[in-house]
Scaffold this motif. Structure first.
Motif, PDB file in Angstrom:
ATOM      1  N   ALA A   1     -31.696  66.445  69.766  1.00 42.81           N
ATOM      2  CA  ALA A   1     -30.317  66.273  69.293  1.00 42.81           C
ATOM      3  C   ALA A   1     -29.565  65.396  70.275  1.00 42.81           C
ATOM      4  N   THR A   2     -28.744  64.528  69.743  1.00 42.30           N
ATOM      5  CA  THR A   2     -27.847  63.727  70.565  1.00 42.30           C
ATOM      6  C   THR A   2     -26.537  63.582  69.806  1.00 42.30           C
ATOM      7  N   VAL A   3     -25.587  62.921  70.421  1.00 40.31           N
ATOM      8  CA  VAL A   3     -24.282  62.827  69.782  1.00 40.31           C
ATOM      9  C   VAL A   3     -24.151  61.488  69.055  1.00 40.31           C
ATOM     10  N   GLN A   4     -23.443  61.540  67.958  1.00 39.94           N
ATOM     11  CA  GLN A   4     -23.194  60.341  67.161  1.00 39.94           C
ATOM     12  C   GLN A   4     -21.973  59.605  67.706  1.00 39.94           C
ATOM     13  N   TYR A   5     -22.180  58.357  67.995  1.00 44.64           N
ATOM     14  CA  TYR A   5     -21.092  57.493  68.464  1.00 44.64           C
ATOM     15  C   TYR A   5     -20.542  56.678  67.280  1.00 44.64           C
ATOM     16  N   GLY A   6     -19.484  55.974  67.537  1.00 42.40           N
ATOM     17  CA  GLY A   6     -19.026  54.963  66.602  1.00 42.40           C
ATOM     18  C   GLY A   6     -17.896  55.404  65.697  1.00 42.40           C
ATOM     19  N   ALA A   7     -17.142  54.420  65.251  1.00 42.29           N
ATOM     20  CA  ALA A   7     -15.960  54.677  64.436  1.00 42.29           C
ATOM     21  C   ALA A   7     -16.255  54.517  62.946  1.00 42.29           C
ATOM     22  N   ASN A   8     -15.246  54.852  62.156  1.00 39.57           N
ATOM     23  CA  ASN A   8     -15.314  54.759  60.709  1.00 39.57           C
ATOM     24  C   ASN A   8     -14.140  53.909  60.232  1.00 39.57           C
ATOM     25  N   VAL A   9     -13.949  53.847  58.948  1.00 39.69           N
ATOM     26  CA  VAL A   9     -12.793  53.134  58.424  1.00 39.69           C
ATOM     27  C   VAL A   9     -12.034  54.075  57.501  1.00 39.69           C
ATOM     28  N   ALA A  10     -10.714  54.117  57.668  1.00 35.82           N
ATOM     29  CA  ALA A  10      -9.853  54.947  56.835  1.00 35.82           C
ATOM     30  C   ALA A  10      -9.025  54.047  55.927  1.00 35.82           C
ATOM     31  N   ILE A  11      -8.774  54.529  54.734  1.00 36.50           N
ATOM     32  CA  ILE A  11      -7.886  53.844  53.789  1.00 36.50           C
ATOM     33  C   ILE A  11      -6.601  54.653  53.716  1.00 36.50           C
ATOM     34  N   PHE A  12      -5.487  53.983  53.867  1.00 34.97           N
ATOM     35  CA  PHE A  12      -4.200  54.671  53.804  1.00 34.97           C
ATOM     36  C   PHE A  12      -3.626  54.621  52.395  1.00 34.97           C
ATOM     37  N   LYS A  13      -2.889  55.640  52.057  1.00 32.66           N
ATOM     38  CA  LYS A  13      -2.276  55.721  50.736  1.00 32.66           C
ATOM     39  C   LYS A  13      -1.280  54.578  50.548  1.00 32.66           C
ATOM     40  N   SER A  14      -1.360  53.932  49.403  1.00 35.92           N
ATOM     41  CA  SER A  14      -0.436  52.828  49.119  1.00 35.92           C
ATOM     42  C   SER A  14      -0.166  52.791  47.618  1.00 35.92           C
TER      43      SER A  14
ATOM     44  N   THR B   1     -37.910  40.978  67.552  1.00 35.44           N
ATOM     45  CA  THR B   1     -37.455  40.619  68.902  1.00 35.44           C
ATOM     46  C   THR B   1     -36.569  41.699  69.507  1.00 35.44           C
ATOM     47  N   ASP B   2     -35.790  42.379  68.678  1.00 35.33           N
ATOM     48  CA  ASP B   2     -34.934  43.473  69.152  1.00 35.33           C
ATOM     49  C   ASP B   2     -35.692  44.792  68.989  1.00 35.33           C
ATOM     50  N   VAL B   3     -36.731  44.934  69.792  1.00 32.84           N
ATOM     51  CA  VAL B   3     -37.580  46.130  69.711  1.00 32.84           C
ATOM     52  C   VAL B   3     -36.760  47.390  69.970  1.00 32.84           C
ATOM     53  N   GLN B   4     -35.831  47.300  70.916  1.00 31.85           N
ATOM     54  CA  GLN B   4     -35.021  48.464  71.260  1.00 31.85           C
ATOM     55  C   GLN B   4     -34.062  48.830  70.119  1.00 31.85           C
ATOM     56  N   GLY B   5     -33.707  47.853  69.296  1.00 28.39           N
ATOM     57  CA  GLY B   5     -32.893  48.144  68.127  1.00 28.39           C
ATOM     58  C   GLY B   5     -33.633  49.054  67.156  1.00 28.39           C
ATOM     59  N   LYS B   6     -34.916  48.802  66.982  1.00 29.52           N
ATOM     60  CA  LYS B   6     -35.745  49.681  66.138  1.00 29.52           C
ATOM     61  C   LYS B   6     -35.905  51.044  66.792  1.00 29.52           C
ATOM     62  N   GLN B   7     -36.053  51.080  68.109  1.00 28.17           N
ATOM     63  CA  GLN B   7     -36.158  52.359  68.803  1.00 28.17           C
ATOM     64  C   GLN B   7     -34.895  53.205  68.587  1.00 28.17           C
ATOM     65  N   ALA B   8     -33.742  52.544  68.610  1.00 24.63           N
ATOM     66  CA  ALA B   8     -32.486  53.255  68.371  1.00 24.63           C
ATOM     67  C   ALA B   8     -32.406  53.741  66.932  1.00 24.63           C
ATOM     68  N   PHE B   9     -32.767  52.874  66.005  1.00 23.69           N
ATOM     69  CA  PHE B   9     -32.731  53.223  64.584  1.00 23.69           C
ATOM     70  C   PHE B   9     -33.556  54.477  64.313  1.00 23.69           C
ATOM     71  N   ASP B  10     -34.681  54.600  64.969  1.00 28.81           N
ATOM     72  CA  ASP B  10     -35.574  55.737  64.733  1.00 28.81           C
ATOM     73  C   ASP B  10     -34.988  57.060  65.201  1.00 28.81           C
ATOM     74  N   GLN B  11     -33.897  57.027  65.952  1.00 29.22           N
ATOM     75  CA  GLN B  11     -33.281  58.247  66.464  1.00 29.22           C
ATOM     76  C   GLN B  11     -32.056  58.686  65.662  1.00 29.22           C
ATOM     77  N   ILE B  12     -31.691  57.930  64.629  1.00 24.20           N
ATOM     78  CA  ILE B  12     -30.460  58.246  63.893  1.00 24.20           C
ATOM     79  C   ILE B  12     -30.458  59.684  63.389  1.00 24.20           C
ATOM     80  N   GLY B  13     -31.608  60.125  62.908  1.00 26.16           N
ATOM     81  CA  GLY B  13     -31.681  61.462  62.322  1.00 26.16           C
ATOM     82  C   GLY B  13     -31.375  62.589  63.279  1.00 26.16           C
ATOM     83  N   SER B  14     -31.440  62.330  64.578  1.00 29.21           N
ATOM     84  CA  SER B  14     -31.153  63.380  65.566  1.00 29.21           C
ATOM     85  C   SER B  14     -29.692  63.384  66.002  1.00 29.21           C
ATOM     86  N   SER B  15     -28.890  62.448  65.486  1.00 28.76           N
ATOM     87  CA  SER B  15     -27.499  62.341  65.941  1.00 28.76           C
ATOM     88  C   SER B  15     -26.605  63.315  65.180  1.00 28.76           C
TER      89      SER B  15
END
Length: 441
Positions: A315-328, A377-391
């Motif tokens: 288990a690890t923590v999920q980073y990163g932001a989201n996008v919100a829509i405001f009422k209009s 070329t971004d081997v570490q990008g694939k390594q990160a992708f493979d961990q998404i399920g544990s976040s």
């Protein structure tokens, strides 16, 4: 990365015209309306800079020219996440919100004091403009979960946008030099970090095991990786003030004291990693390009999950932001949703992942040539992708932004040598956090 901010105690409720007057049933109707093709201008407040900002602009330009519904999205940079958050609070007071804004969960919870955030459930479920079940299932469940707010009826109040996760950067060359394998448990991590230490002829340390970055999200990751929880089941009290946190903070202090770890200034850890001053750094997966740019010469490195109490239950923590829509207005709300929906499509999320180093929000993005070619070329990008399920998402209850400050103040006090009883300090931080939660219920 999230930054500490002071929450404005009182937020004025915007005018009824801004709220859209939408009940759940009304929102459902609004989610199914037709856009007339008349021009609809939307503003998106964001925090991206440099190459990421250019990539985002290019994608927005493509949406603007191809959506066929007269929708034009205009990007407006608002500075850091702290500055964006504060500007949104001011905009709520002034009744002058943008249509969309990048937002962490803690931001959205505070914006809901004024009830200005649009519930996206009717839009996702719309037979006409929504996402079918297959498409919903394609989006990583933790990304949906973090945007659902139990404190507000479990509504979907934001949507995944710039996602990443807390991982470990490892200099494999150092591990090879000292004859050690990559550590999978925290006990192994402490041992390997000690073995990685190197001293000069003058006795001064020239290489460390661990460069510790202090922030609340990383602390949350340490707790989760040790089998702990962040919140009670009823979401009314914190659960991180228990033995997993005590063990994590105690180990951190012990490693600082024995010289196998240190706390760098600012982003020095990126350069330190690049010049082999340190074997391990635990940080956001999005930092990959910054680490690579610091390499003075090519090195062998990998990106793995952080050490665990039980690697079989990672288990690890999920980073990163989201996008919100405001009422209009109904038209602007639907137009905003159509942009968010488009951005989350497999083709766009794969492109954004490659250009920004964030994680794609869909599983099917892995099947695109865009990501497949990038990972060559971004081997570490694939390594990160493979961990998404544990976040695991961080808490999204109101008051969480202030709680982050409590955690960071406690950690900094420990690092500064101002704490003599770590268990008591962790417990005291929990007491302060629970009072914040009580004040915000």
């Amino acid at each position: 990365m999230r930054l500490k901010v002071a929450i404005i105690a009182a937020v004025m409720v915007v005018a009824t015209a801004c709220s859209g007057g939408a009940t759940p049933a009304g929102q459902s109707t609004q989610a199914d309306i037709d856009l007339s093709g008349q021009p609809i201008g939307l503003t998106l407040w964001h925090t991206q800079t440099g190459a990421n900002a250019a990539a985002l602009q290019a994608m927005v330009d493509r949406f603007n020219s191809s959506n066929g519904k007269g929708i034009t999205v205009t990007l407006q940079y608002q500075g850091s996440y702290t500055q964006l958050y504060q500007k949104n609070l001011s905009a709520i007071q002034a009744g002058a919100l943008p249509e969309l804004a990048v937002a962490y969960e803690s931001f959205v919870a505070d914006y809901m004091k004024a009830d200005v955030v649009l519930n996206l459930d009717p839009y996702v479920k719309s037979a006409k403009n929504g996402l079918d079940q297959k498409s919903q299932d394609d989006i990583y469940k933790p990304y949906f979960d973090t945007n659902r707010f139990p404190q507000f009826g479990n509504q979907l109040l934001s949507f995944p946008f710039t996602k990443s996760l807390f991982l470990q950067y490892t200099n494999d060359d150092i591990l090879k030099e000292v004859g050690k394998s990559a550590p999978k448990t925290w006990d192994e991590f402490e041992q390997v970090s000690a073995a990685a230490v190197k001293k000069g002829a003058d006795g001064k340390t020239t290489r460390y095991g661990w460069a510790i970055t202090i922030n609340a999200s990383n602390f949350n990751g340490w707790v989760l990786s040790r089998g702990g929880k962040l919140m009670s089941d009823d979401q009314k009290t914190v659960a991180w003030d228990q033995q997993p946190a005590i063990d994590a903070v105690t180990m951190m202090k012990r490693m600082i004291d024995n010289g196998s770890a240190y706390v760098p200034k600012g982003f020095d850890y990126q350069t330190d990693f690049g010049i082999a001053k340190v074997a391990f750094v635990q940080e956001s997966s999005t930092g990959r390009p910054f680490f690579v740019s610091s390499f003075k010469q090519p090195i062998n490195w990998s990106l793995t999950n952080i050490p665990q109490k039980d690697p079989a239950k990672a288990a690890t923590v999920q980073y990163g932001a989201n996008v919100a829509i405001f009422k209009s207005t109904p038209e602007k709300q639907l137009a905003s949703w159509l942009f968010v929906k488009w951005f989350a499509d497999a083709a766009q999320t794969a492109e954004w992942a490659v250009k920004s180093s964030y994680m794609p929000v869909r599983k099917s993005a892995a099947d695109t040539d865009t990501l497949k070619n990038s990972w060559k070329t971004d081997v570490q990008g694939k390594q990160a992708f493979d961990q998404i399920g544990s976040s695991i998402p961080e808490p999204n209850v109101r008051g969480q932004q202030d709680i982050r400050t409590v955690i960071e103040d406690m950690l900094n006090a420990v690092v500064a040598g101002k704490v003599t009883d770590i268990p008591a300090a962790v417990k005291a931080a929990g007491v302060r956090a629970n009072q914040i939660l009580k004040d915000n219920q």
